[in-house]
Design a protein around this motif. Sequence first.
Motif, PDB file in Angstrom:
ATOM      1  N   HIS A   1      -7.179   2.159   2.620  1.00 22.08           N
ATOM      2  CA  HIS A   1      -6.660   3.447   2.154  1.00 22.08           C
ATOM      3  C   HIS A   1      -7.264   3.877   0.820  1.00 22.08           C
TER       4      HIS A   1
ATOM      5  N   CYS B   1       0.836  -1.215   0.000  1.00 23.76           N
ATOM      6  CA  CYS B   1       0.000   0.000   0.000  1.00 23.76           C
ATOM      7  C   CYS B   1       0.873   1.268   0.000  1.00 23.76           C
TER       8      CYS B   1
ATOM      9  N   CYS C   1      -4.208  -0.431  -0.184  1.00 20.30           N
ATOM     10  CA  CYS C   1      -5.051  -1.431   0.462  1.00 20.30           C
ATOM     11  C   CYS C   1      -6.499  -0.925   0.405  1.00 20.30           C
TER      12      CYS C   1
ATOM     13  N   CYS D   1       1.784   2.395   6.086  1.00 22.71           N
ATOM     14  CA  CYS D   1       0.931   1.218   5.893  1.00 22.71           C
ATOM     15  C   CYS D   1       1.752   0.161   5.164  1.00 22.71           C
TER      16      CYS D   1
END
Length: 282
Positions: free
Chosen positions: A104, A68, A101, A73
């Motif tokens: 997000h 990500c 991800c 992250c």
Amino acid sequence: MLWHYHCPDCGQPLEVEWARHKEETVCRKCRSRHYPPTPDEDPFAYIAGARWPPELEQIVIAHKGAVCSAPGCFRTYNTLTLKKPISKGGRISVDNLIPVCTHHARDKGEQDYEEWIQNLRERELNEQLAAVTLPMVQAETPPAESAETVPLAGYVQLISRESNTRLMPLPENRPVVMAPFLRGAVRRLVFDYEWEARGGGEVKVYLVAWPRGEEPRLDFLESEEFAGLKAVKEHWAERDARGEGCVTLELPPAPMGRWTAAVVMEGNGAFAIKEFVLAGCD
Ligand SMILES: [Zn+2]
Ligand SMILES: [Zn+2]
């Protein structure tokens, strides 16, 4: 699905069916025969519309990795998102697509990339400050016995903070953070941080303080002769790892006045501190 690019000979904007982008074609302006650039060759060539073919996704991942893109992250990506959304003129190109991800992807929404990153950082910082503040306030708040009881407010003095930094152990125990603070109501120092280890190793994180004017020798940190106040936290990792740490240092009742707080890291270069908040509280 149309693949948009510029003629390699005359620069004319051209388009071909995506399914035929690997076949030779002829420029409608200069008549040159050419192969349209692949996404690998031209990161700005784009597909009109809101979807992308799997091959384009594979190239984005090959260029930008499968993790990500949100700072901090480390989840494996689930989808791609556009740095500049289509609603703001962004395009489906290798340049504009980034892996994210699910969380997000939703979090970013229609924000521009820079705007989103800034919002993320501000939110993280506020969360960190809240994490430092709240337990202190609760610890110092007596249980409310009646409606008239007013809870005591905790005192917090922010001494230093940094996000997206990379603090590594320095030779001769030189501090990675050193900052003055006013003793005042401060009875305790808190150093709250996120660490990361590459390839494993160990580190000691020292939180040190002394009244201004005294200059304890930091190369004596490990020995009895060290003249300052210190607290230490040790981390050990066998392989790539990350986590959170917190060191607190109780200060003696006296003296007041100006003090210095410092953080020293001792260990091998595998460890780094990525984010931190250094605060004083009552
Ligand atoms: Zn041409
Ligand atoms: Zn993420």
